[in-house]
Design a protein around this motif. Sequence first.
Motif, short mmCIF file in Angstrom:
data_model
loop_
_atom_site.label_atom_id
_atom_site.label_comp_id
_atom_site.label_asym_id
_atom_site.label_seq_id
_atom_site.Cartn_x
_atom_site.Cartn_y
_atom_site.Cartn_z
N PHE A 112 8.53 1.43 -6.85
CA PHE A 112 7.55 0.54 -6.22
C PHE A 112 8.20 -0.73 -5.70
CE2 PHE A 112 4.66 -3.10 -6.61
CZ PHE A 112 3.68 -2.72 -5.71
N VAL A 113 9.00 -1.38 -6.53
CA VAL A 113 9.64 -2.64 -6.14
C VAL A 113 10.61 -2.44 -4.99
CG1 VAL A 113 11.20 -4.48 -6.90
CG2 VAL A 113 9.38 -3.68 -8.43
N LEU A 114 11.43 -1.39 -5.08
CA LEU A 114 12.41 -1.13 -4.03
C LEU A 114 11.74 -0.86 -2.69
CD1 LEU A 114 15.31 -0.61 -3.13
CD2 LEU A 114 15.04 1.78 -3.85
N LEU A 115 10.74 0.02 -2.70
CA LEU A 115 10.06 0.36 -1.45
C LEU A 115 9.27 -0.82 -0.89
CD1 LEU A 115 8.80 4.00 -2.11
CD2 LEU A 115 10.80 3.25 -0.81
N ALA A 116 8.68 -1.62 -1.78
CA ALA A 116 7.93 -2.79 -1.32
C ALA A 116 8.84 -3.75 -0.57
CB ALA A 116 7.28 -3.50 -2.51
N LEU A 117 10.09 -3.89 -1.03
CA LEU A 117 11.06 -4.76 -0.35
C LEU A 117 11.52 -4.15 0.97
CD1 LEU A 117 13.22 -5.90 -3.41
CD2 LEU A 117 11.58 -7.28 -2.12
N VAL A 118 11.83 -2.87 0.95
CA VAL A 118 12.30 -2.19 2.17
C VAL A 118 11.21 -2.19 3.24
CG1 VAL A 118 13.02 0.02 3.15
CG2 VAL A 118 13.96 -0.74 0.96
N PHE A 119 9.98 -1.91 2.82
CA PHE A 119 8.87 -1.81 3.77
C PHE A 119 8.46 -3.16 4.34
CE2 PHE A 119 7.18 2.36 1.70
CZ PHE A 119 8.24 3.05 2.29
N ARG A 120 8.96 -4.26 3.77
CA ARG A 120 8.65 -5.59 4.30
C ARG A 120 9.52 -5.95 5.49
NH1 ARG A 120 5.52 -9.24 1.84
NH2 ARG A 120 6.77 -10.97 2.64
N VAL A 121 10.57 -5.19 5.74
CA VAL A 121 11.40 -5.41 6.93
C VAL A 121 10.52 -5.16 8.15
CG1 VAL A 121 13.42 -4.66 8.23
CG2 VAL A 121 13.48 -4.71 5.71
N PRO A 122 10.37 -6.14 9.06
CA PRO A 122 9.44 -6.02 10.19
C PRO A 122 9.56 -4.71 10.97
CG PRO A 122 10.31 -8.23 10.09
CD PRO A 122 11.05 -7.44 9.04
N LEU A 157 0.83 -1.21 0.00
CA LEU A 157 0.00 0.00 0.00
C LEU A 157 0.86 1.26 0.00
CD1 LEU A 157 -2.76 1.37 0.22
CD2 LEU A 157 -2.60 1.12 2.70
N TRP A 158 1.83 1.31 0.91
CA TRP A 158 2.71 2.48 1.00
C TRP A 158 3.59 2.62 -0.25
CZ3 TRP A 158 2.56 6.65 3.91
CH2 TRP A 158 1.85 6.61 5.12
N ALA A 159 4.14 1.51 -0.70
CA ALA A 159 4.99 1.54 -1.90
C ALA A 159 4.20 2.03 -3.10
CB ALA A 159 5.58 0.16 -2.17
N GLY A 160 2.95 1.56 -3.23
CA GLY A 160 2.11 1.97 -4.34
C GLY A 160 1.77 3.46 -4.30
N LEU A 161 1.44 3.95 -3.11
CA LEU A 161 1.09 5.36 -2.97
C LEU A 161 2.27 6.27 -3.32
CD1 LEU A 161 -0.99 5.30 0.34
CD2 LEU A 161 -1.84 5.74 -1.97
N ILE A 162 3.46 5.90 -2.81
CA ILE A 162 4.65 6.72 -3.09
C ILE A 162 5.03 6.63 -4.57
CG2 ILE A 162 7.11 7.01 -2.59
CD1 ILE A 162 6.50 6.05 0.27
N ALA A 163 4.91 5.44 -5.15
CA ALA A 163 5.24 5.26 -6.57
C ALA A 163 4.31 6.08 -7.45
CB ALA A 163 5.17 3.79 -6.95
N LEU A 164 3.06 6.25 -7.05
CA LEU A 164 2.12 7.05 -7.81
C LEU A 164 2.49 8.53 -7.81
CD1 LEU A 164 -1.31 5.45 -6.80
CD2 LEU A 164 -0.22 5.38 -9.05
#
Length: 205
Positions: free
Chosen positions: A77-87, A44-51
């Motif tokens: 999107f891909v980079l942030l999605a990976l970073v944001f998955r860190v607990p 969700l966050w990665a998508g919003l920022i990528a937009l």
Amino acid sequence: MSMLDDNERARVADAIDRIERETDAELVTVLAPQADDYRYIPLLWAGLIALIVPGAVLFFTTAMHASTLLLLQWAVFVLLALVFRVPAVTTRLIPRKIRHWRASNLARRQFLEQNLHHTTAGTGMLIFVSEAERYVEILVDRGISARLDDSTWASIVERFTVQVGKGETLAGFLDCIEACGGHLKTAVPATHERNELPNRLVVLE
């Protein structure tokens, strides 16, 4: 997160056993690494920022080709999605109210799943901890709530929460069990030997 080793879990079980010898209460302790996996949050966050990226880029330059802009958007999107998955990162992206709401729901499910509502005299007590959310809750059945107000546990929960935040989960459990035991031995003293529920620490994997 510290999910406690076998020796530490045994110390929690011993503490419960000592308290239950002097009270009719049935204590169950549950430790969860986190209340939810929040899988949708990173996306969700990665998508919003990528937009937002195309608008931000075009604000500073108009020379970028549309295909390059789209590629940049996907890369972000891909980079942030990976970073944001860190607990540790994911937890910070979630509002505290939502984290605590999810942890509270899990605590109530555990109260039922551990059969704390089926004790003979309604004297079940759950001490629940979710480490990622730094959430602690004490839930009691009718046999205890009729004799001790919920406010009885407020200061105990507050102290335990601070200890969880410091990574002192074992000490928190031991202190909490001892403090709860002091109230239980007075309000719900032992009338006969019983052990309806297991005394071990339940760890949700």
